[in-house]
Motif scaffolding. Structure first.
Motif, PDB file in Angstrom:
ATOM      1  N   LEU A 114       0.819  -1.213   0.000  1.00  0.00           N
ATOM      2  CA  LEU A 114       0.000   0.000   0.000  1.00  0.00           C
ATOM      3  C   LEU A 114       0.850   1.259   0.000  1.00  0.00           C
ATOM      4  O   LEU A 114       0.546   2.233  -0.693  1.00  0.00           O
ATOM      5  CB  LEU A 114      -0.916  -0.002   1.229  1.00  0.00           C
ATOM      6  CG  LEU A 114      -2.310  -0.593   1.074  1.00  0.00           C
ATOM      7  CD1 LEU A 114      -3.015  -0.643   2.415  1.00  0.00           C
ATOM      8  CD2 LEU A 114      -3.139   0.186   0.072  1.00  0.00           C
ATOM      9  N   LEU A 121      -3.124  -1.371   9.177  1.00  0.00           N
ATOM     10  CA  LEU A 121      -3.195  -1.404   7.726  1.00  0.00           C
ATOM     11  C   LEU A 121      -4.282  -0.426   7.297  1.00  0.00           C
ATOM     12  O   LEU A 121      -5.475  -0.678   7.474  1.00  0.00           O
ATOM     13  CB  LEU A 121      -3.524  -2.819   7.241  1.00  0.00           C
ATOM     14  CG  LEU A 121      -3.704  -3.014   5.736  1.00  0.00           C
ATOM     15  CD1 LEU A 121      -2.431  -2.667   4.985  1.00  0.00           C
ATOM     16  CD2 LEU A 121      -4.135  -4.439   5.421  1.00  0.00           C
ATOM     17  N   MET A 137      -6.270   1.287   4.506  1.00  0.00           N
ATOM     18  CA  MET A 137      -6.613   1.146   3.099  1.00  0.00           C
ATOM     19  C   MET A 137      -6.746   2.508   2.435  1.00  0.00           C
ATOM     20  O   MET A 137      -6.908   3.537   3.102  1.00  0.00           O
ATOM     21  CB  MET A 137      -7.887   0.317   2.946  1.00  0.00           C
ATOM     22  CG  MET A 137      -7.761  -1.109   3.457  1.00  0.00           C
ATOM     23  SD  MET A 137      -9.257  -2.111   3.245  1.00  0.00           S
ATOM     24  CE  MET A 137      -9.340  -2.249   1.458  1.00  0.00           C
ATOM     25  N   ARG A 138      -6.706   2.509   1.107  1.00  0.00           N
ATOM     26  CA  ARG A 138      -6.812   3.733   0.331  1.00  0.00           C
ATOM     27  C   ARG A 138      -7.960   3.609  -0.660  1.00  0.00           C
ATOM     28  O   ARG A 138      -8.271   2.503  -1.135  1.00  0.00           O
ATOM     29  CB  ARG A 138      -5.503   3.997  -0.422  1.00  0.00           C
ATOM     30  CG  ARG A 138      -4.318   4.265   0.463  1.00  0.00           C
ATOM     31  CD  ARG A 138      -3.077   4.571  -0.320  1.00  0.00           C
ATOM     32  NE  ARG A 138      -3.278   5.674  -1.283  1.00  0.00           N
ATOM     33  CZ  ARG A 138      -2.305   6.220  -1.994  1.00  0.00           C
ATOM     34  NH1 ARG A 138      -1.065   5.772  -1.871  1.00  0.00           N
ATOM     35  NH2 ARG A 138      -2.558   7.210  -2.829  1.00  0.00           N
ATOM     36  N   ASP A 149      -8.135  -2.162  -3.854  1.00  0.00           N
ATOM     37  CA  ASP A 149      -8.773  -3.330  -3.274  1.00  0.00           C
ATOM     38  C   ASP A 149      -7.718  -4.291  -2.752  1.00  0.00           C
ATOM     39  O   ASP A 149      -6.613  -4.389  -3.302  1.00  0.00           O
ATOM     40  CB  ASP A 149      -9.637  -4.042  -4.308  1.00  0.00           C
ATOM     41  CG  ASP A 149     -10.726  -3.141  -4.887  1.00  0.00           C
ATOM     42  OD1 ASP A 149     -11.144  -2.208  -4.176  1.00  0.00           O
ATOM     43  OD2 ASP A 149     -11.136  -3.363  -6.040  1.00  0.00           O
ATOM     44  N   ILE A 150      -8.081  -5.030  -1.699  1.00  0.00           N
ATOM     45  CA  ILE A 150      -7.196  -6.045  -1.124  1.00  0.00           C
ATOM     46  C   ILE A 150      -7.928  -7.366  -1.124  1.00  0.00           C
ATOM     47  O   ILE A 150      -9.037  -7.476  -0.589  1.00  0.00           O
ATOM     48  CB  ILE A 150      -6.765  -5.675   0.297  1.00  0.00           C
ATOM     49  CG1 ILE A 150      -5.979  -4.350   0.303  1.00  0.00           C
ATOM     50  CG2 ILE A 150      -5.939  -6.783   0.918  1.00  0.00           C
ATOM     51  CD1 ILE A 150      -5.581  -3.879   1.682  1.00  0.00           C
ATOM     52  N   VAL A 153      -7.277  -3.204  10.697  1.00  0.00           N
ATOM     53  CA  VAL A 153      -7.433  -2.714   9.330  1.00  0.00           C
ATOM     54  C   VAL A 153      -8.426  -1.563   9.342  1.00  0.00           C
ATOM     55  O   VAL A 153      -9.530  -1.696   9.878  1.00  0.00           O
ATOM     56  CB  VAL A 153      -7.923  -3.816   8.370  1.00  0.00           C
ATOM     57  CG1 VAL A 153      -8.181  -3.241   6.976  1.00  0.00           C
ATOM     58  CG2 VAL A 153      -6.906  -4.942   8.287  1.00  0.00           C
ATOM     59  N   GLY A 171     -10.597   0.808   6.967  1.00  0.00           N
ATOM     60  CA  GLY A 171     -11.093   0.833   5.604  1.00  0.00           C
ATOM     61  C   GLY A 171     -11.159   2.232   5.029  1.00  0.00           C
ATOM     62  O   GLY A 171     -11.063   3.236   5.739  1.00  0.00           O
ATOM     63  N   SER A 220     -13.421   0.982  -1.753  1.00  0.00           N
ATOM     64  CA  SER A 220     -12.417  -0.078  -1.682  1.00  0.00           C
ATOM     65  C   SER A 220     -13.095  -1.371  -1.247  1.00  0.00           C
ATOM     66  O   SER A 220     -14.168  -1.345  -0.639  1.00  0.00           O
ATOM     67  CB  SER A 220     -11.291   0.289  -0.707  1.00  0.00           C
ATOM     68  OG  SER A 220     -11.802   0.422   0.610  1.00  0.00           O
ATOM     69  N   LEU A 239     -12.359  -5.227   0.620  1.00  0.00           N
ATOM     70  CA  LEU A 239     -11.515  -6.163   1.356  1.00  0.00           C
ATOM     71  C   LEU A 239     -12.182  -7.527   1.264  1.00  0.00           C
ATOM     72  O   LEU A 239     -13.348  -7.676   1.633  1.00  0.00           O
ATOM     73  CB  LEU A 239     -11.377  -5.729   2.815  1.00  0.00           C
ATOM     74  CG  LEU A 239     -10.470  -6.588   3.694  1.00  0.00           C
ATOM     75  CD1 LEU A 239      -9.009  -6.416   3.283  1.00  0.00           C
ATOM     76  CD2 LEU A 239     -10.645  -6.231   5.173  1.00  0.00           C
ATOM     77  N   TYR A 281     -11.827  -4.310  12.416  1.00  0.00           N
ATOM     78  CA  TYR A 281     -11.924  -3.529  11.174  1.00  0.00           C
ATOM     79  C   TYR A 281     -12.791  -2.312  11.449  1.00  0.00           C
ATOM     80  O   TYR A 281     -13.825  -2.399  12.116  1.00  0.00           O
ATOM     81  CB  TYR A 281     -12.557  -4.373  10.067  1.00  0.00           C
ATOM     82  CG  TYR A 281     -12.821  -3.621   8.788  1.00  0.00           C
ATOM     83  CD1 TYR A 281     -11.871  -3.596   7.764  1.00  0.00           C
ATOM     84  CD2 TYR A 281     -14.011  -2.937   8.599  1.00  0.00           C
ATOM     85  CE1 TYR A 281     -12.117  -2.896   6.585  1.00  0.00           C
ATOM     86  CE2 TYR A 281     -14.257  -2.241   7.427  1.00  0.00           C
ATOM     87  CZ  TYR A 281     -13.314  -2.221   6.432  1.00  0.00           C
ATOM     88  OH  TYR A 281     -13.566  -1.529   5.276  1.00  0.00           O
ATOM     89  N   PRO A 305     -16.344   1.290   2.208  1.00  0.00           N
ATOM     90  CA  PRO A 305     -15.710   0.070   1.709  1.00  0.00           C
ATOM     91  C   PRO A 305     -16.639  -1.135   1.820  1.00  0.00           C
ATOM     92  O   PRO A 305     -17.573  -1.141   2.623  1.00  0.00           O
ATOM     93  CB  PRO A 305     -14.501  -0.096   2.636  1.00  0.00           C
ATOM     94  CG  PRO A 305     -14.909   0.593   3.880  1.00  0.00           C
ATOM     95  CD  PRO A 305     -15.746   1.751   3.461  1.00  0.00           C
TER      96      PRO A 305
END
Length: 384
Positions: free
Chosen positions: A72, A104, A106-107, A111-112, A137, A139, A143, A145, A166, A179
């Protein structure tokens, strides 16, 4: 399809090596390859997908990166600037990845996707004074996950208010799309004052599909918390579970939000003096949010201690509805109710459901016509 005769065998398809083809179940819009090994008959994620524009491969060995955090951080190198027209995908190989106390983050438009439940495991030990900062995580809007397991064991330090698996938080409160979670298992534990599986705040149109939440903190546990949004989205085939280390617990907490929960199992257990709730509908402000739970099973239980167990509670203005559900509340020594309507819950509705409580199927303080077509444990009509 062609065939060829080889000795006494007829082979419909003879492949030497691997055949790659698009995985239609991948997080959109990427077309990530899946490999078929003709010798073993194995179909699954390719062992390595390197040097493909817009896709980064994270693996314990031989990948583009060894950590999703690193992938990321360097998204500009392998994907360019993420945008609606340039979505990026991080694929994670089977294995366990220890994030420690890192978060972690996310942006948008990145996608992860892991390789499946309990095949790709992101684990860590993180707690913080705020719910979203405590998430393993965090979000981002626009995005996805998918296809992995998260496990936040919480930090060993004292004085931490939250441990969260999360979280997604839209500080501005705008209508940005939240997300999505798709085929994700989230586990949270530890000794923080509050332990959450998923926390959503000010997010719109979030979608949870086959998300399994397992929360087992030492104090107050919440599997899913969604609050302060005109449109919180939908959860389909959700499994929200708390275990009996929790002193008090809530399976799904819908606070000033509009959200639909379908085809789900909400199984809440606590062991202490606090109350165990399956689902809580609450309206904190003057708005008229209306959330729905349909075609689901909701069970709240207190297995030890003096706590009460309530399958569904409508509090505050308490607007919301339950349709075609099985709702139960069972307490070891405290009160057990299927449904509890507080005095202000005049817009609450429970329709065509089974209401079961160890004390009473319904505790109605609202003195309204809130129920229709419901039955108790003995199949008698329940009015409220």
């Amino acid at each position: 399809m062609t065939s060829a005769t080889m000795g006494q065998s007829t082979v419909g398809l003879n492949v030497a090596g691997e055949v790659r083809f698009p995985d239609l179940n991948s997080a959109p819009p990427q077309m990530a390859p899946v490999c078929f090994n003709a010798a073993s008959g194995f179909i699954g994620a390719c062992a390595q997908v390197n040097n493909v524009h817009g896709v980064a491969w994270v693996a314990t060995a031989g990948g583009d990166y060894g950590s999703p955090v690193q992938a990321l951080n360097e998204v500009g190198n392998w994907c360019g600037a993420p945008s609606e027209g340039n979505r990026c995908l991080i694929r994670i190989a089977p294995g366990s990845y220890d994030l420690g106390d890192q978060q972690l983050v996310m942006r948008p438009f990145v996608d992860i996707q892991g390789s499946g439940w309990n095949m790709t495991i992101l684990q860590g030990a993180r707690s913080a004074a705020s719910v979203s900062d405590a998430a393993l995580v965090k979000g981002a809007r626009n995005s996805v996950l998918a296809q992995l397991t998260l496990f936040n064991s919480g930090s060993a330090g004292t004085g931490q208010a939250y441990t969260t698996g999360y979280a997604a938080e839209n500080i501005s409160g705008s209508s940005d799309v939240a997300p999505d979670l798709d085929h994700v298992t989230i586990k949270a534990a530890g000794n923080a004052a509050n332990t959450y599986g998923v926390y959503l705040q000010n997010v719109s149109d979030s979608r949870l599909e086959r998300v399994w939440l397992d929360v087992d903190g030492d104090n107050h546990c919440v599997a899913l918390m969604a609050e302060n949004s005109e449109s919180g989205g939908a959860a389909n085939r959700l499994h929200a579970h708390t275990a009996n280390h929790c002193d008090s617990a809530i399976g799904v907490y819908l606070n000033s939000v509009e959200m639909n929960i379908l085809n789900s199992t909400i199984d809440v257990t606590a062991n202490g003096s606090g109350t165990s709730y399956g689902v809580v509908f609450q309206e904190s402000g003057s708005g008229e949010h209306f959330s729905m739970v349909r075609d689901s099973e909701i069970v709240a239980e207190v297995v030890g201690g003096s706590g009460n167990a309530i399958g569904v509670e409508f509090r505050g203005n308490g607007s919301g509805g339950i349709i075609n559900a099985v709702i139960g509340g069972e307490a070891a020594t405290g009160a057990g109710h299927g449904v509890h309507f507080v005095s202000t819950a005049e817009n609450a509705r429970v329709v065509n459901s089974a209401l079961i409580g160890s004390t009473a199927s319904v505790n109605d303080e609202a003195a309204q016509t809130n129920c229709k077509g419901n039955l108790d444990a003995d199949l008698n009509d329940v009015g409220c």
